[in-house]
Design a protein around this motif. Structure first.
Motif, mmCIF file in Angstrom:
data_model
loop_
_atom_site.group_PDB
_atom_site.id
_atom_site.type_symbol
_atom_site.label_atom_id
_atom_site.label_comp_id
_atom_site.label_asym_id
_atom_site.label_seq_id
_atom_site.Cartn_x
_atom_site.Cartn_y
_atom_site.Cartn_z
ATOM 1 N N GLY A 32 0.790 -1.370 0.064
ATOM 2 C CA GLY A 32 0.067 0.071 -0.006
ATOM 3 C C GLY A 32 0.788 1.310 0.159
ATOM 4 O O GLY A 32 0.170 2.390 0.021
ATOM 5 N N VAL A 33 1.979 1.012 0.042
ATOM 6 C CA VAL A 33 2.914 2.385 0.144
ATOM 7 C C VAL A 33 4.113 2.372 -0.812
ATOM 8 O O VAL A 33 4.752 1.208 -0.925
ATOM 9 C CB VAL A 33 3.535 2.621 1.664
ATOM 10 N N ARG A 34 4.387 3.301 -1.443
ATOM 11 C CA ARG A 34 5.522 3.443 -2.502
ATOM 12 C C ARG A 34 6.755 3.824 -1.623
ATOM 13 O O ARG A 34 6.867 5.143 -1.316
ATOM 14 C CB ARG A 34 5.381 4.223 -3.776
ATOM 15 N N LEU A 80 -1.429 11.601 10.787
ATOM 16 C CA LEU A 80 -1.289 10.195 11.070
ATOM 17 C C LEU A 80 -2.488 9.320 10.842
ATOM 18 O O LEU A 80 -2.228 8.310 10.612
ATOM 19 C CB LEU A 80 -0.588 9.962 12.221
ATOM 20 N N ARG A 81 -3.763 9.798 11.037
ATOM 21 C CA ARG A 81 -4.836 9.070 10.938
ATOM 22 C C ARG A 81 -5.422 8.783 9.261
ATOM 23 O O ARG A 81 -6.045 7.908 9.087
ATOM 24 C CB ARG A 81 -6.239 9.844 11.605
ATOM 25 N N ARG A 82 -4.971 9.903 8.614
ATOM 26 C CA ARG A 82 -5.139 9.798 7.032
ATOM 27 C C ARG A 82 -4.109 9.974 6.387
ATOM 28 O O ARG A 82 -4.046 10.824 5.599
ATOM 29 C CB ARG A 82 -6.514 10.737 6.667
ATOM 30 N N PRO A 125 -10.042 2.751 1.499
ATOM 31 C CA PRO A 125 -10.281 3.234 2.892
ATOM 32 C C PRO A 125 -9.765 2.177 4.124
ATOM 33 O O PRO A 125 -8.889 2.536 4.853
ATOM 34 C CB PRO A 125 -11.343 3.447 3.177
ATOM 35 N N GLN A 126 -10.103 1.142 3.882
ATOM 36 C CA GLN A 126 -9.522 -0.187 5.179
ATOM 37 C C GLN A 126 -8.063 -0.257 5.017
ATOM 38 O O GLN A 126 -7.444 -0.202 5.901
ATOM 39 C CB GLN A 126 -10.129 -1.382 4.331
ATOM 40 N N VAL A 139 -5.946 2.384 3.964
ATOM 41 C CA VAL A 139 -5.130 3.536 4.695
ATOM 42 C C VAL A 139 -5.440 3.226 6.134
ATOM 43 O O VAL A 139 -4.610 3.758 6.896
ATOM 44 C CB VAL A 139 -6.253 4.725 4.065
ATOM 45 N N SER A 140 -6.613 2.624 6.582
ATOM 46 C CA SER A 140 -6.684 2.665 7.852
ATOM 47 C C SER A 140 -5.764 1.693 8.387
ATOM 48 O O SER A 140 -5.079 1.978 9.786
ATOM 49 C CB SER A 140 -8.091 2.172 8.203
ATOM 50 N N GLN A 141 -5.338 0.648 8.199
ATOM 51 C CA GLN A 141 -4.562 -0.141 8.311
ATOM 52 C C GLN A 141 -3.102 0.315 8.534
ATOM 53 O O GLN A 141 -2.316 0.145 9.291
ATOM 54 C CB GLN A 141 -4.459 -1.623 7.567
ATOM 55 N N ILE A 142 -2.836 1.053 7.447
ATOM 56 C CA ILE A 142 -1.536 1.716 7.326
ATOM 57 C C ILE A 142 -1.352 2.866 8.551
ATOM 58 O O ILE A 142 -0.393 2.888 9.288
ATOM 59 C CB ILE A 142 -1.195 2.640 5.938
ATOM 60 N N ALA A 143 -2.578 3.520 8.802
ATOM 61 C CA ALA A 143 -2.515 4.582 9.862
ATOM 62 C C ALA A 143 -2.181 3.781 11.174
ATOM 63 O O ALA A 143 -1.723 4.120 12.182
ATOM 64 C CB ALA A 143 -3.825 5.280 10.009
ATOM 65 N N ALA A 144 -3.006 2.663 11.240
ATOM 66 C CA ALA A 144 -2.862 1.919 12.646
ATOM 67 C C ALA A 144 -1.403 1.495 12.819
ATOM 68 O O ALA A 144 -0.598 1.727 14.003
ATOM 69 C CB ALA A 144 -3.594 0.545 12.763
ATOM 70 N N ALA A 145 -0.801 0.858 11.561
ATOM 71 C CA ALA A 145 0.564 0.645 11.926
ATOM 72 C C ALA A 145 1.493 1.664 12.307
ATOM 73 O O ALA A 145 2.510 1.617 13.170
ATOM 74 C CB ALA A 145 1.158 -0.035 10.413
ATOM 75 N N LEU A 146 1.470 2.801 11.680
ATOM 76 C CA LEU A 146 2.253 4.189 12.014
ATOM 77 C C LEU A 146 2.140 4.589 13.592
ATOM 78 O O LEU A 146 2.853 4.941 14.035
ATOM 79 C CB LEU A 146 1.830 5.324 11.129
#
Length: 203
Positions: free
Chosen positions: A45-47, A99-101, A153-154, A156-163
């Motif tokens: 999900g991230v480059r 960090l949330r979005r 959106p899901q 992105v939420s997972q990425i935010a949670a990891a951060l």
């Protein structure tokens, strides 16, 4: 070789370019470790930006004419040499817009006021050449990665949670001694950055 020596270039077509501060090999190594941790927590999900390509951008120029590049190569040293060398403190994880979005993941840069003064001088010089002002106020940071535009959106939420689970403390200080005008080439394997001209600060 004189530190302000312009590298031998044959300017043919429009050149994608930017002005930035290079990182030391030691800081690149620190960021490589940070990226390793991030990739473990965020495998998709991230480059991610390769550690060797991370820099502190002062002005993104985009597609520039050979004439403008030649002018900047000569004028940049006269601007930069008015400022004394300084140190940056690097650390703490963040994201734009937050960090949330997260859309852009970065490591923060704490800097003395001289960095903003230097950036403003470069901004004024480039505006004289017809480059538009930045849409956002200057906020020094080191970009580590960009969330894919088609991320759900899901995701992105997972990425935010990891951060939110990760803490990046102080990584070290960086002595700034020069500013570099880079050529940027977008290749299939990623961007390649090549120095066109270097301008030394007053040490």
């Amino acid at each position: 070789m004189h530190p302000n020596h312009l590298l031998e270039w044959e300017f043919m077509d429009a050149i994608r370019s930017f002005i930035a501060i290079e990182l030391s090999p030691e800081m690149q190594a620190q960021l490589s470790q940070v990226l390793h941790k991030l990739k473990e927590q965020i495998p998709t999900g991230v480059r991610w930006v390769p550690a060797g390509s991370i820099h502190l951008t002062l002005k993104f120029l985009g597609e520039s004419s050979p004439n403008n590049i030649a002018i900047l190569s000569k004028s940049l040293p006269a601007i930069v040499e008015r400022y004394a060398g300084f140190e940056l403190s690097i650390g703490q994880l963040g994201a734009f817009p937050n960090l949330r979005r997260p859309r852009v993941i970065w490591v923060g840069v704490q800097a003395p006021s001289i960095l903003s003064e230097l950036q403003h001088s470069i901004e004024r010089e480039t505006q004289h050449l017809g480059y538009g002002p930045e849409e956002r106020s200057f906020s020094p940071h080191l970009t580590l990665g960009r969330v894919n535009q088609n991320a759900s959106p899901q995701e992105v939420s997972q990425i935010a949670a990891a951060l939110s689970r990760l803490t990046i403390h102080h990584l070290g200080n960086l002595l700034v001694e020069k500013v570099v005008l880079f050529r940027s080439e977008l290749l299939p394997g990623g961007a390649r950055y090549t120095p066109i001209a270097k301008a030394m600060l007053k040490i």
